[in-house]
Design a protein around this motif. Structure first.
Motif, PDB file in Angstrom:
ATOM      1  N   HIS A 120       0.829  -1.208   0.000  1.00 46.02           N
ATOM      2  CA  HIS A 120       0.000   0.000   0.000  1.00 46.02           C
ATOM      3  C   HIS A 120       0.864   1.260   0.000  1.00 46.02           C
ATOM      4  CE1 HIS A 120      -3.842  -2.090   0.781  1.00 46.02           C
ATOM      5  NE2 HIS A 120      -4.389  -0.938   0.448  1.00 46.02           N
ATOM      6  N   LEU A 121       1.958   1.236   0.757  1.00 49.00           N
ATOM      7  CA  LEU A 121       2.842   2.402   0.800  1.00 49.00           C
ATOM      8  C   LEU A 121       3.447   2.662  -0.574  1.00 49.00           C
ATOM      9  CD1 LEU A 121       4.673   1.758   4.197  1.00 49.00           C
ATOM     10  CD2 LEU A 121       2.517   2.941   3.770  1.00 49.00           C
ATOM     11  N   ALA A 122       3.813   1.596  -1.273  1.00 45.99           N
ATOM     12  CA  ALA A 122       4.338   1.764  -2.631  1.00 45.99           C
ATOM     13  C   ALA A 122       3.264   2.282  -3.581  1.00 45.99           C
ATOM     14  CB  ALA A 122       4.903   0.435  -3.139  1.00 45.99           C
ATOM     15  N   THR A 123       2.036   1.801  -3.426  1.00 41.24           N
ATOM     16  CA  THR A 123       0.937   2.259  -4.280  1.00 41.24           C
ATOM     17  C   THR A 123       0.626   3.733  -4.046  1.00 41.24           C
ATOM     18  OG1 THR A 123      -0.011   0.031  -4.183  1.00 41.24           O
ATOM     19  CG2 THR A 123      -1.442   1.796  -4.976  1.00 41.24           C
ATOM     20  N   ILE A 124       0.645   4.175  -2.799  1.00 38.38           N
ATOM     21  CA  ILE A 124       0.424   5.590  -2.486  1.00 38.38           C
ATOM     22  C   ILE A 124       1.528   6.443  -3.092  1.00 38.38           C
ATOM     23  CG2 ILE A 124       0.343   7.267  -0.592  1.00 38.38           C
ATOM     24  CD1 ILE A 124      -1.020   5.103   1.086  1.00 38.38           C
ATOM     25  N   ALA A 125       2.762   5.938  -3.076  1.00 45.71           N
ATOM     26  CA  ALA A 125       3.872   6.673  -3.695  1.00 45.71           C
ATOM     27  C   ALA A 125       3.655   6.809  -5.204  1.00 45.71           C
ATOM     28  CB  ALA A 125       5.187   5.961  -3.410  1.00 45.71           C
ATOM     29  N   TYR A 210       9.657   8.801  -4.379  1.00 44.57           N
ATOM     30  CA  TYR A 210       9.645   9.967  -3.499  1.00 44.57           C
ATOM     31  C   TYR A 210      10.801  10.917  -3.794  1.00 44.57           C
ATOM     32  CZ  TYR A 210       5.712   8.586  -0.607  1.00 44.57           C
ATOM     33  OH  TYR A 210       4.447   8.296  -0.172  1.00 44.57           O
ATOM     34  N   TYR A 211      11.906  10.391  -4.302  1.00 41.93           N
ATOM     35  CA  TYR A 211      12.984  11.281  -4.746  1.00 41.93           C
ATOM     36  C   TYR A 211      12.522  12.108  -5.941  1.00 41.93           C
ATOM     37  CZ  TYR A 211      17.334  12.833  -6.882  1.00 41.93           C
ATOM     38  OH  TYR A 211      18.312  13.595  -7.464  1.00 41.93           O
ATOM     39  N   LYS A 212      11.843  11.460  -6.888  1.00 42.83           N
ATOM     40  CA  LYS A 212      11.322  12.190  -8.049  1.00 42.83           C
ATOM     41  C   LYS A 212      10.230  13.178  -7.643  1.00 42.83           C
ATOM     42  CE  LYS A 212      12.433   8.840 -11.661  1.00 42.83           C
ATOM     43  NZ  LYS A 212      11.899   8.048 -12.800  1.00 42.83           N
ATOM     44  N   ILE A 213       9.410  12.802  -6.670  1.00 42.49           N
ATOM     45  CA  ILE A 213       8.377  13.719  -6.182  1.00 42.49           C
ATOM     46  C   ILE A 213       9.022  14.956  -5.571  1.00 42.49           C
ATOM     47  CG2 ILE A 213       6.611  14.006  -4.390  1.00 42.49           C
ATOM     48  CD1 ILE A 213       5.777  11.124  -4.906  1.00 42.49           C
ATOM     49  N   TYR A 214      10.055  14.755  -4.784  1.00 45.78           N
ATOM     50  CA  TYR A 214      10.735  15.892  -4.163  1.00 45.78           C
ATOM     51  C   TYR A 214      11.375  16.796  -5.215  1.00 45.78           C
ATOM     52  CZ  TYR A 214      14.187  18.559  -1.569  1.00 45.78           C
ATOM     53  OH  TYR A 214      14.947  19.576  -1.066  1.00 45.78           O
ATOM     54  N   LYS A 215      12.014  16.217  -6.216  1.00 46.43           N
ATOM     55  CA  LYS A 215      12.642  17.027  -7.259  1.00 46.43           C
ATOM     56  C   LYS A 215      11.592  17.780  -8.071  1.00 46.43           C
ATOM     57  CE  LYS A 215      16.373  17.224  -7.953  1.00 46.43           C
ATOM     58  NZ  LYS A 215      17.392  18.102  -7.366  1.00 46.43           N
ATOM     59  N   ALA A 216      10.452  17.120  -8.363  1.00 44.21           N
ATOM     60  CA  ALA A 216       9.387  17.790  -9.110  1.00 44.21           C
ATOM     61  C   ALA A 216       8.796  18.935  -8.302  1.00 44.21           C
ATOM     62  CB  ALA A 216       8.297  16.782  -9.483  1.00 44.21           C
ATOM     63  N   ALA A 217       8.586  18.726  -7.005  1.00 44.59           N
ATOM     64  CA  ALA A 217       8.071  19.803  -6.160  1.00 44.59           C
ATOM     65  C   ALA A 217       9.078  20.938  -6.057  1.00 44.59           C
ATOM     66  CB  ALA A 217       7.745  19.256  -4.766  1.00 44.59           C
ATOM     67  N   GLN A 218      10.343  20.615  -5.986  1.00 42.47           N
ATOM     68  CA  GLN A 218      11.383  21.640  -5.919  1.00 42.47           C
ATOM     69  C   GLN A 218      11.399  22.478  -7.196  1.00 42.47           C
ATOM     70  OE1 GLN A 218      15.497  20.260  -5.823  1.00 42.47           O
ATOM     71  NE2 GLN A 218      15.907  21.644  -4.116  1.00 42.47           N
ATOM     72  N   THR A 219      11.270  21.817  -8.352  1.00 51.55           N
ATOM     73  CA  THR A 219      11.227  22.540  -9.626  1.00 51.55           C
ATOM     74  C   THR A 219      10.006  23.442  -9.712  1.00 51.55           C
ATOM     75  OG1 THR A 219      12.367  20.703 -10.700  1.00 51.55           O
ATOM     76  CG2 THR A 219      11.202  22.252 -12.133  1.00 51.55           C
ATOM     77  N   LEU A 220       8.866  22.949  -9.232  1.00 47.24           N
ATOM     78  CA  LEU A 220       7.644  23.749  -9.250  1.00 47.24           C
ATOM     79  C   LEU A 220       7.785  24.983  -8.381  1.00 47.24           C
ATOM     80  CD1 LEU A 220       4.691  23.993 -10.140  1.00 47.24           C
ATOM     81  CD2 LEU A 220       4.055  22.611  -8.164  1.00 47.24           C
ATOM     82  N   TYR A 221       8.354  24.844  -7.199  1.00 42.82           N
ATOM     83  CA  TYR A 221       8.554  25.993  -6.322  1.00 42.82           C
ATOM     84  C   TYR A 221       9.522  26.997  -6.934  1.00 42.82           C
ATOM     85  CZ  TYR A 221       6.258  23.222  -2.692  1.00 42.82           C
ATOM     86  OH  TYR A 221       5.359  22.487  -1.971  1.00 42.82           O
ATOM     87  N   MET A 222      10.562  26.505  -7.609  1.00 40.57           N
ATOM     88  CA  MET A 222      11.528  27.398  -8.239  1.00 40.57           C
ATOM     89  C   MET A 222      10.876  28.215  -9.354  1.00 40.57           C
ATOM     90  SD  MET A 222      14.550  27.111  -6.784  1.00 40.57           S
ATOM     91  CE  MET A 222      15.758  27.545  -8.014  1.00 40.57           C
ATOM     92  N   ARG A 223      10.004  27.569 -10.125  1.00 44.34           N
ATOM     93  CA  ARG A 223       9.310  28.287 -11.200  1.00 44.34           C
ATOM     94  C   ARG A 223       8.394  29.357 -10.625  1.00 44.34           C
ATOM     95  NH1 ARG A 223       7.487  23.208 -15.078  1.00 44.34           N
ATOM     96  NH2 ARG A 223       9.589  22.733 -15.915  1.00 44.34           N
ATOM     97  N   ARG A 224       7.666  29.028  -9.583  1.00 40.74           N
ATOM     98  CA  ARG A 224       6.778  30.018  -8.970  1.00 40.74           C
ATOM     99  C   ARG A 224       7.576  31.185  -8.392  1.00 40.74           C
ATOM    100  NH1 ARG A 224       2.587  26.084  -5.641  1.00 40.74           N
ATOM    101  NH2 ARG A 224       1.435  25.309  -7.441  1.00 40.74           N
ATOM    102  N   GLU A 225       8.707  30.878  -7.793  1.00 43.80           N
ATOM    103  CA  GLU A 225       9.539  31.926  -7.226  1.00 43.80           C
ATOM    104  C   GLU A 225      10.082  32.833  -8.319  1.00 43.80           C
ATOM    105  OE1 GLU A 225      13.768  32.242  -4.812  1.00 43.80           O
ATOM    106  OE2 GLU A 225      12.510  30.471  -4.578  1.00 43.80           O
ATOM    107  N   ALA A 226      10.528  32.260  -9.443  1.00 40.83           N
ATOM    108  CA  ALA A 226      11.036  33.062 -10.552  1.00 40.83           C
ATOM    109  C   ALA A 226       9.944  33.918 -11.159  1.00 40.83           C
ATOM    110  CB  ALA A 226      11.638  32.145 -11.612  1.00 40.83           C
ATOM    111  N   SER A 227       8.706  33.357 -11.252  1.00 45.74           N
ATOM    112  CA  SER A 227       7.600  34.127 -11.799  1.00 45.74           C
ATOM    113  C   SER A 227       7.264  35.314 -10.907  1.00 45.74           C
ATOM    114  CB  SER A 227       6.379  33.215 -11.962  1.00 45.74           C
ATOM    115  OG  SER A 227       5.261  33.940 -12.409  1.00 45.74           O
ATOM    116  N   ARG A 228       7.244  35.104  -9.594  1.00 49.14           N
ATOM    117  CA  ARG A 228       6.966  36.204  -8.672  1.00 49.14           C
ATOM    118  C   ARG A 228       8.060  37.266  -8.748  1.00 49.14           C
ATOM    119  NH1 ARG A 228       5.547  32.018  -4.010  1.00 49.14           N
ATOM    120  NH2 ARG A 228       3.297  31.826  -4.275  1.00 49.14           N
ATOM    121  N   ALA A 229       9.298  36.812  -8.835  1.00 48.09           N
ATOM    122  CA  ALA A 229      10.413  37.759  -8.892  1.00 48.09           C
ATOM    123  C   ALA A 229      10.356  38.600 -10.161  1.00 48.09           C
ATOM    124  CB  ALA A 229      11.738  37.005  -8.812  1.00 48.09           C
TER     125      ALA A 229
END
Length: 398
Positions: A120-125, A210-229
């Protein structure tokens, strides 16, 4: 979770070495251990029941992603109700006293439920990875029926992984182990099949996703930060001049609209006898203009403050996401990795054995994951927090 050959492992005892007077009264350490394990079983039951009830009675939680959480809670609840109590009795008596049929049923539920909890933990991931990397397309496919199909596949895989050990045990009738409820085998291929399917492959999948999820979330935050800037830079350099009116007060062409002294409804419904003088109209229009300007200035200031805080907000969200993923992976690895490492070592090394106490400890460390799962997968969700608070408040009136 009694997967493999435990001839020197957990719950092993020689009944002839215990005198009846010694078994009549339990030592204080055994009583304390029994109470501790019973508390763990009760807490596991309570928290998983709380998660299931919250999802069932809260309409806002009726989401396909939460159906997987609910199915995980049901699986962990089965571990708490059908596996832990028999294990406590087993540890307390230091031998199996409930018969061969109950032993077979207990082993089947133990292996299947623990394996199902891990899968189940793998399926949720997998579900979270698809939701964050292919949000638009996956949102259309993320239905209740699809979540039900995923749960069915998880249970089917769990049965396929747990069935061979039970069949193997069925043909291993050894008088030497009549007081034990274990699975005996002597083949490395069987050990690799069971450990890889039940733990090591799901572990590798969870780590990668979860490593890919973290990298994807990091990229998304970076894009939002650049857009705001970039928006803030345009405003401070003067290339973007804010309008004197809110966006809703502009014409269709996007340009600012001059304020009307009196809106059309006020003109049409005003009577000639009560119509205002031109000087009063100018005074009213001036007040309307000033109030709109003040509202827009406050909104512009709020937007500018949000732009200034943008990197800080993104950083805090990124840290929160990283800490959440760290807790999920850390709890899973700490609870189950020692048990499966021990199983591989004991079953591949003929001279390697573990003590009874260590085997019991590693087994219950794996069971502890069923208590941690409902806490980790819901405590960071605001909807679950509100649902829990409502349930707890309602319980005071019962």
């Amino acid at each position: 979770m009694d997967f493999f050959n435990w001839t020197e492992g957990a719950f092993t005892t020689n009944s002839s070495s215990y005198d009846s007077s010694e078994t009549a009264t339990l030592p204080p350490s055994k009583i304390l251990l029994t109470i501790t394990l019973s508390v763990v079983a009760i807490l596991t039951t309570f928290f998983n029941c709380l998660v299931i009830t919250a999802i069932a009675v809260t309409r806002k939680l009726h989401h396909p992603a939460n159906y997987l959480i609910c199915s995980l809670a049901v699986t962990d609840l089965l571990v708490a109700v059908l596996v832990m109590p028999f294990s406590i009795i087993y540890i307390q008596n230091e031998k199996w006293v409930m018969g061969e049929v109950v032993c077979t049923i207990w082993l089947s539920i133990d292996i299947a439920c623990c394996t199902c909890s891990i899968l189940h933990l793998a399926t949720i991931a997998i579900d979270r990875y698809r939701a964050i990397t292919d949000a638009v397309e996956y949102s259309r496919k993320r239905t209740g029926a699809r979540a039900g199909a995923m749960v069915a596949v998880v249970w089917l895989l769990s049965i396929l992984i747990s069935l061979p050990p039970l069949l193997w045990r069925h043909y291993s009738d050894d008088e030497e182990h009549k007081d034990q409820c274990i699975i005996i085998h002597h083949h490395m291929a069987f050990t690799l099949y069971s450990t890889l399917g039940a733990f090591y492959i799901p572990l590798l999948l969870i780590l990668i996703l979860y490593y890919k999820i973290y990298k994807a979330a990091q990229t998304l935050y970076m894009r939002r930060e650049a857009s705001r800037a970039s928006r803030h830079s345009c405003m401070t350099n003067g290339s973007m001049i804010p309008s004197s009116y809110p966006a809703g007060d502009s014409d269709g062409d996007g340009g600012p609209r001059s304020p009307d002294p009196i809106s059309p409804p006020e003109k049409s419904f005003s009577e000639p006898s009560t119509e205002e003088t031109p000087r009063e109209r100018v005074r009213v229009s001036k007040k309307v203009f000033q109030s709109k300007s003040r509202r827009h200035d406050s909104r512009s200031e709020s937007r500018r403050s949000q732009m200034y805080q943008g990197p800080r907000i993104s950083g805090s969200r990124e840290r929160k996401a990283a800490s959440t993923l760290g807790l999920i992976i850390g709890a899973f690895v700490i609870c189950w990795l020692p048990f499966f490492v021990k199983e591989v070592i004991v079953n591949t090394c003929g001279s390697c054995n573990t003590s009874i106490e260590m085997a019991d400890f590693l087994t219950w460390l794996g069971y502890l994951n069923s208590l941690i799962n409902p806490l980790i997968y819901t405590i960071f969700n605001e909807d679950f927090k509100k649902a829990f608070q409502k349930l707890i408040r309602c319980s005071h009136y019962l």
